[in-house]
Design a protein around this motif. Structure first.
Motif, short mmCIF file in Angstrom:
data_model
loop_
_atom_site.label_atom_id
_atom_site.label_comp_id
_atom_site.label_asym_id
_atom_site.label_seq_id
_atom_site.Cartn_x
_atom_site.Cartn_y
_atom_site.Cartn_z
N ILE A 148 0.56 -0.81 0.14
CA ILE A 148 -0.17 0.59 -0.21
C ILE A 148 0.68 1.27 0.10
N PHE A 153 -3.35 2.83 -1.89
CA PHE A 153 -5.24 1.93 -1.52
C PHE A 153 -5.46 1.57 -3.06
N ARG A 177 -7.30 -5.24 5.27
CA ARG A 177 -6.24 -3.79 4.63
C ARG A 177 -6.72 -2.92 5.80
N VAL A 181 -3.16 -0.35 7.15
CA VAL A 181 -3.93 1.55 6.84
C VAL A 181 -2.89 2.09 8.07
N LEU A 203 -4.77 7.22 1.15
CA LEU A 203 -5.32 7.58 2.54
C LEU A 203 -6.07 8.18 2.99
#
Length: 460
Positions: A148, A153, A177, A181, A203
């Protein structure tokens, strides 16, 4: 409802889930049902009385006798009502990890069992969940976070969420996921200044499919309904989604990035959340496979070998060293040894095929090739010049005979087994048999004698 939408960015540039699957929604099913005339209760009773019984000798109605509508109804499964919802962009801080996530069942034990709904959003609970997912190697959050951080993303992969309260949303699909993040936010700070602008932008908000319905609050029934809806979506995604690449496709893709696009192995590993060692191993297998194809053409040999045999060779450092793999030039430098390796594979496979007539032809070559690679690996590990010379002379039978003679024999294995047995012996074992002492004394005598012989032979 309106108040909760003021605090996050709404982007309605995607079609609703219902619009993507218009013919299978509950609305379509209701419309069909409305156009079908249903008999009244009285008519049903009359029809039941006039229906012939088993005594009339009438045969059971076959599928061919059914009307087209009845036939379709009998062959189809239950009606699947796809979940309704909105495609929204939501800040990561408003997303809650799910304590009942299926991936966590075997990892959290009783930590979150019987947890009250009102506690799901507690910072301490969310912190524990994050720590569990982030630290468990089976989730491999580090690789996902690295991917990422390099790619941003991916907006086409929406999270499945439900309204927890007026501010927060519970993540029903996508906890891994979201954890990745959060890890990036912890490592780089809330402004994410260390990341590229395009990554930072991706993000700020995450793409979510918000299931339609009221907030969960303290209603277990509402949460159960949301879970049922999300399971339908998740099931369709996993059963009908993209199939993972086979190893050959993965090797080819990575090699094109490296050889054609000028990427490094580190670039590939970082961009796609893999380990550099894995990328290099795949690259070795790819190069070896293509060298084998050239070898076949040059020697007019036709033999079917899959990538698996060469992946097995790439996993063996001793084979890479013998073939003189160059990390700088990304190729094998010792052509003489490589040709001997290919000839060895072909010879061993021909022998396996002729001795396995009753076995499935599609399985024998691949399995035999992997076994042959492992045997070559074991021969090279002995570092015996005579064995290596026999391999280069393509006298493979002599090489294998020498290998059997010079590898660790039966005696060292038996001694190791005796030693393990003695280490596990208990005081109870020693008192059970009166002959134990006499046998141990005899063993001690023989061991002493053998040690004396070894010293004499070594000149000590």
């Amino acid at each position: 409802m309106a108040e909760s939408r003021k605090s996050f960015t709404v982007r309605r540039n995607r079609p609703k889930f219902r619009e993507r699957f218009p013919m299978t929604t509950s609305a379509a099913a209701k419309k069909t049902a409305a156009t079908t005339r249903r008999p009244s209760p009285a008519a049903t009773k009359v029809a039941a009385k006039s229906r012939p019984t088993a005594k009339t000798g009438r045969k059971r109605t076959s599928k061919a006798d059914l009307p087209r509508e009845e036939e379709n109804k009998s062959s189809q499964g239950p009606v699947l009502d796809l979940p309704e919802g909105d495609s929204l962009e939501i800040e990561p801080s408003r997303l809650l990890l799910d304590p009942d996530n299926l991936r966590l069942l075997e990892r959290v034990g009783e930590t979150f069992q019987n947890l009250e709904l009102k506690l799901y959003g507690q910072p301490s609970i969310q912190k524990k969940l994050f720590d569990v997912i982030n630290s468990d190697p089976r989730f491999d959050i580090g690789s996902l976070a690295a991917s990422i951080a390099n790619n941003g993303f991916l907006k086409h992969e929406r999270l499945i969420v439900a309204r927890y309260d007026g501010e927060k949303f519970l993540v029903l699909e996508g906890n891994r996921r979201v954890t990745a993040v959060r890890r990036l936010l912890e490592e780089n700070g809330p402004t994410l200044q260390k990341l590229r602008p395009t990554v930072r932008e991706s993000l700020q908000t995450l793409p979510c499919f918000v299931l339609k319905g009221s907030v969960i609050g303290t209603s277990t029934q509402q949460l159960a309904a949301y879970r049922r809806a999300s399971e339908i979506y998740i099931g369709m995604r996993h059963l009908m989604g993209a199939k993972s690449w086979e190893p050959a496709s993965r090797y080819e893709f990575q090699s094109r990035l490296i050889f054609d696009e000028g990427w490094s192995a580190s670039d590939v590993a970082e961009r796609f959340g893999r380990k550099k060692a894995e990328v290099l191993r795949d690259l070795k297998a790819h190069v070896l496979y293509h060298d084998f194809v050239k070898f076949e053409r040059a020697n007019s040999i036709e033999h079917s070998l899959t990538y698996n045999a060469f992946a097995e060779a790439a996993r063996a450092p001793v084979i890479s060293q013998w073939l003189e793999w160059s990390a700088d030039e990304m190729q094998y430098l010792n052509r003489e040894n490589e040709d001997a390796f290919f000839h060895y594979l072909i010879t061993r496979l021909r022998g396996a095929s002729s001795s396995s007539e009753d076995t499935d032809d599609d399985l024998v070559p691949e399995l035999s090739a992997e076994m042959a690679v492992r045997r070559l690996r074991d021969m090279l590990r002995l570092e015996d010049p005579t064995i290596v010379e026999s391999l280069l002379d393509r006298d493979f039978k002599s090489a294998e005979i020498l290998f059997e003679e010079r590898k660790e024999g039966a005696l060292p294995k038996k001694i190791a087994s005796f030693t393990r047995t003695l280490k596990r012996t208990t005081t109870e074992d020693l008192t059970d048999s009166p002959e134990t002492e006499a046998r141990l004394l005899e063993l001690h005598k023989q061991v002493t004698k053998m040690l004396s012989m070894i010293k004499a032979l070594s000149g000590e």
